[in-house]
Design a protein around this motif. Structure first.
Motif, PDB file in Angstrom:
ATOM      1  N   TYR A 103      36.803  47.234 106.943  1.00  0.00           N
ATOM      2  CA  TYR A 103      37.034  48.570 106.373  1.00  0.00           C
ATOM      3  C   TYR A 103      38.522  48.888 106.393  1.00  0.00           C
ATOM      4  N   CYS A 104      39.160  48.652 107.507  1.00  0.00           N
ATOM      5  CA  CYS A 104      40.584  48.935 107.671  1.00  0.00           C
ATOM      6  C   CYS A 104      41.400  48.158 106.641  1.00  0.00           C
ATOM      7  N   LYS A 105      41.155  46.867 106.513  1.00  0.00           N
ATOM      8  CA  LYS A 105      41.908  46.039 105.571  1.00  0.00           C
ATOM      9  C   LYS A 105      41.685  46.496 104.136  1.00  0.00           C
ATOM     10  N   ASN A 106      40.446  46.836 103.816  1.00  0.00           N
ATOM     11  CA  ASN A 106      40.127  47.315 102.474  1.00  0.00           C
ATOM     12  C   ASN A 106      40.867  48.618 102.193  1.00  0.00           C
ATOM     13  N   LYS A 107      40.845  49.543 103.149  1.00  0.00           N
ATOM     14  CA  LYS A 107      41.489  50.839 102.958  1.00  0.00           C
ATOM     15  C   LYS A 107      43.005  50.680 102.829  1.00  0.00           C
ATOM     16  N   LEU A 108      43.605  49.794 103.612  1.00  0.00           N
ATOM     17  CA  LEU A 108      45.043  49.558 103.500  1.00  0.00           C
ATOM     18  C   LEU A 108      45.401  48.989 102.130  1.00  0.00           C
ATOM     19  N   GLU A 109      44.525  48.148 101.601  1.00  0.00           N
ATOM     20  CA  GLU A 109      44.753  47.595 100.257  1.00  0.00           C
ATOM     21  C   GLU A 109      44.713  48.698  99.193  1.00  0.00           C
ATOM     22  N   VAL A 110      43.759  49.608  99.320  1.00  0.00           N
ATOM     23  CA  VAL A 110      43.658  50.731  98.384  1.00  0.00           C
ATOM     24  C   VAL A 110      44.901  51.623  98.483  1.00  0.00           C
ATOM     25  N   ILE A 111      45.304  51.925  99.703  1.00  0.00           N
ATOM     26  CA  ILE A 111      46.488  52.766  99.909  1.00  0.00           C
ATOM     27  C   ILE A 111      47.731  52.063  99.373  1.00  0.00           C
ATOM     28  N   GLN A 112      47.819  50.766  99.606  1.00  0.00           N
ATOM     29  CA  GLN A 112      48.946  49.968  99.094  1.00  0.00           C
ATOM     30  C   GLN A 112      49.015  50.059  97.569  1.00  0.00           C
ATOM     31  N   HIS A 113      47.890  49.900  96.914  1.00  0.00           N
ATOM     32  CA  HIS A 113      47.843  49.958  95.453  1.00  0.00           C
ATOM     33  C   HIS A 113      48.258  51.347  94.948  1.00  0.00           C
ATOM     34  N   SER A 114      47.737  52.381  95.576  1.00  0.00           N
ATOM     35  CA  SER A 114      48.076  53.756  95.169  1.00  0.00           C
ATOM     36  C   SER A 114      49.556  54.049  95.386  1.00  0.00           C
ATOM     37  N   ALA A 115      50.080  53.658  96.537  1.00  0.00           N
ATOM     38  CA  ALA A 115      51.495  53.893  96.833  1.00  0.00           C
ATOM     39  C   ALA A 115      52.380  53.114  95.868  1.00  0.00           C
ATOM     40  N   ASP A 116      51.960  51.920  95.493  1.00  0.00           N
ATOM     41  CA  ASP A 116      52.703  51.125  94.525  1.00  0.00           C
ATOM     42  C   ASP A 116      52.741  51.836  93.168  1.00  0.00           C
ATOM     43  N   SER A 117      51.614  52.403  92.754  1.00  0.00           N
ATOM     44  CA  SER A 117      51.564  53.146  91.487  1.00  0.00           C
ATOM     45  C   SER A 117      52.474  54.371  91.529  1.00  0.00           C
TER      46      SER A 117
END
Length: 128
Positions: A103-117
């Motif tokens: 869950y943690c890794k998945n959520k960090l990936e989502v946050i990473q993608h959003s922050a990149d955008s």
């Protein structure tokens, strides 16, 4: 008078008054958030993950407050609010239980993608 109004309209168009200008502080905040979520090995330690979730929530909440009254910045404000909602949910999960490493890794990936955008949308704004 007509020429004056036409000149003002052209000047407004050429100077980009209807578009929010580049803000180095916004870009720095987006970059910091991206940096914070780069290494998902932090998810192996529940305490460190919970601390990261809290820090991310604080950072994105500050970011949302920073941009909320910037004129002509509607799209950026919307994206930052979405990013803030993601970090709030991430932090809440740690406050109410012990999420899995996946869950943690998945959520960090989502946050990473959003922050990149968010970072990309800020980087293309016109410079002063």
């Amino acid at each position: 008078m007509r020429n004056l109004l036409l000149s003002l309209a052209i000047l407004t168009f050429l100077t980009g008054c209807a578009v929010s200008r580049f803000d180095n502080n916004e870009l720095n905040m987006a970059t910091e958030i991206r940096y914070m979520v780069q290494d998902d090995s932090i998810c192996e330690n529940a305490i460190d993950s919970a601390i990261l979730a809290l820090k991310l929530t604080q950072k994105t909440s500050y970011f949302a407050l920073y941009v909320e009254h910037t004129p002509n910045n509607t799209e950026t404000i919307r994206m930052i609010n979405e990013l803030n909602n993601e970090t709030q949910a991430f932090n809440k999960t740690y406050q109410t239980g012990k999420p899995s490493t996946a869950y943690c890794k998945n959520k960090l990936e989502v946050i990473q993608h959003s922050a990149d955008s968010v970072q990309k949308s800020m980087a293309i704004k016109p410079r002063k």
